[in-house]
Scaffold this motif. Structure first.
Motif, short mmCIF file in Angstrom:
data_model
loop_
_atom_site.label_atom_id
_atom_site.label_comp_id
_atom_site.label_asym_id
_atom_site.label_seq_id
_atom_site.Cartn_x
_atom_site.Cartn_y
_atom_site.Cartn_z
N GLY A 1 0.38 -1.02 -0.06
CA GLY A 1 -0.50 -0.32 -0.08
C GLY A 1 0.61 1.53 0.11
O GLY A 1 0.07 2.19 -0.13
N GLY A 2 2.36 0.97 -0.06
CA GLY A 2 3.00 2.26 -0.04
C GLY A 2 3.01 2.98 0.88
O GLY A 2 3.19 4.32 1.43
N GLN A 3 2.58 2.04 2.69
CA GLN A 3 3.12 2.87 3.36
C GLN A 3 4.28 2.70 4.15
O GLN A 3 4.78 1.17 4.60
N PHE B 1 10.62 -3.37 2.29
CA PHE B 1 10.57 -2.62 1.14
C PHE B 1 11.43 -2.69 0.32
O PHE B 1 11.93 -2.52 -0.63
N LYS B 2 13.15 -2.65 0.97
CA LYS B 2 14.43 -3.01 0.02
C LYS B 2 13.88 -5.14 -0.26
O LYS B 2 14.36 -4.70 -2.01
N ILE B 3 13.61 -5.56 -0.39
CA ILE B 3 13.05 -7.00 -1.27
C ILE B 3 11.75 -6.47 -1.94
O ILE B 3 12.25 -6.73 -3.03
N PHE B 4 11.27 -5.59 -1.89
CA PHE B 4 9.59 -5.30 -2.82
C PHE B 4 10.66 -4.40 -3.69
O PHE B 4 10.26 -4.85 -4.87
N GLN B 5 11.77 -3.86 -3.41
CA GLN B 5 12.23 -2.96 -3.99
C GLN B 5 12.69 -3.48 -4.68
O GLN B 5 13.08 -3.34 -6.39
N ALA B 6 13.95 -4.90 -4.48
CA ALA B 6 14.76 -4.85 -5.47
C ALA B 6 14.24 -6.10 -6.15
O ALA B 6 14.86 -6.57 -7.49
N LEU B 7 13.55 -7.19 -5.69
CA LEU B 7 12.52 -8.19 -6.95
C LEU B 7 11.73 -7.42 -7.88
O LEU B 7 11.40 -8.19 -9.03
N GLY B 8 11.23 -6.84 -7.65
CA GLY B 8 10.01 -6.01 -7.91
C GLY B 8 10.04 -5.11 -8.91
O GLY B 8 9.93 -5.43 -10.74
N GLY C 1 11.39 11.35 0.63
CA GLY C 1 10.68 10.65 2.04
C GLY C 1 11.47 9.18 1.54
O GLY C 1 12.26 8.86 3.43
N ILE C 2 10.88 8.60 1.08
CA ILE C 2 11.06 7.22 1.32
C ILE C 2 13.00 7.31 0.74
O ILE C 2 13.23 5.83 1.55
#
Length: 308
Positions: free
Chosen positions: A53-55, A64-71, A152-153
């Motif tokens: 959800g981007g929170q 989130f780093k896992i999400f960013q790296a894989l996705g 911010g992210i």
């Protein structure tokens, strides 16, 4: 089973671009799903929901780093480019030009990235002064809100709590994007556009515009476009994608290292983007020397290619 037939003629370049887009959509869906499963297993279902959800918070930044790296770096960028090469029945190394590197060219890339920093700072300052007409003030407000949210992210991403965190940041923020984004934009998009228009300069700049636009950071559009063009010319002049990847890595790794240094010395990270403040002639000299270094790189790469 052998999927590689080196002499097979490639498909239409516009179809290649459509395939890249299709593979990127599928790759993103598959690898985002995979990342969310991994996050749910190791961090909990609630954390997976927050990330989706981007929170993004300090508590879930590792997830989130896992999400960013894989996705993104893998699913959206690297995998589609690799699958395109396999679709063409070519070795990835041949298709994208993973040729042996030369020490003189590596040194030139390092110097180019260093010397170009003042000029890139000037383009950033110029871009940040962008003001839209009154009838577009609503869009301008949205752009600034989007920019602040992204910043911010980014600050959360580069924040480190240990030396291991620093190494993880180097991999996730510098290594993987350098590989994935260069495979996609220089190897995939630029290569196909060059085949389509038979104009390397047009291909380089169109790829750079797309590269910058996809980051959706409006007040950093121009410097990122110039970076993309620079990476494109390194690839075009040398015929090897390694140099573009190296330059991309240096750019991202500098930000990671600068953030690490600032935290070690108890300096606020929100000051990281503040300009050093060179005199006007410093920016001019930086631009002139950078252009000269690209010419030297081109000549050196040409000689190296002739020597085999």
């Amino acid at each position: 089973m052998n999927f590689v037939t080196p002499n097979k003629e490639e498909i239409n370049p516009f179809l290649q671009l459509l395939l890249l887009l299709f593979y990127a959509v599928i790759g993103t869906i598959v690898f985002i799903t995979l990342s969310l499963v991994i996050i749910a297993v190791f961090y909990g279902v609630n954390t997976a929901g927050e990330v989706m959800g981007g929170q993004i918070t300090d508590a879930n930044i590792s997830a989130f780093k896992i999400f960013q790296a894989l996705g993104t770096s893998i699913g959206m960028m690297a995998v589609p480019a690799i699958v395109l090469a396999l679709t063409e029945h070519k070795k990835v190394s041949d298709f994208y030009g993973f040729k042996n590197t030369r020490s003189v060219l590596i040194i030139l890339v390092l110097i180019i990235m260093l010397v170009s920093m003042p000029f890139m700072e000037w383009t950033m300052l110029w871009n940040q002064k962008m003001v839209l007409p009154d009838f577009l003030k609503g869009i301008e407000k949205w752009m600034k809100e989007k920019e602040n949210a992204t910043m911010g992210i980014t600050l959360k991403l580069v924040t480190v709590r240990s030396n291991l965190d620093f190494i993880a940041n180097l991999i996730i923020i510098a290594v993987l994007p350098a590989i994935g984004e260069e495979l996609m934009f220089r190897g995939g998009v630029q290569r196909s556009l060059n085949r389509a228009f038979e104009n390397p300069h047009l291909a380089i700049w169109l790829s750079a515009i797309i590269f910058s636009a996809i980051h959706v950071q409006f007040y950093g559009f121009v410097p990122r476009m110039l970076l993309g063009a620079g990476f494109g010319y390194l690839y075009y002049y040398s015929g090897s994608i390694w140099y573009a990847m190296l330059a991309h890595f240096i750019n991202n790794a500098y930000a990671v290292c600068a953030a690490f240094y600032m935290q070690k010395h108890h300096m606020p990270l929100d000051k990281a983007d503040e300009p050093i403040g060179f005199p006007w002639y410093g920016y001019l000299i930086s631009a002139i020397i950078t252009i000269a270094l690209f010419k030297i790189f081109k000549d050196s790469a040409t000689r190296e290619r002739k020597l085999g």
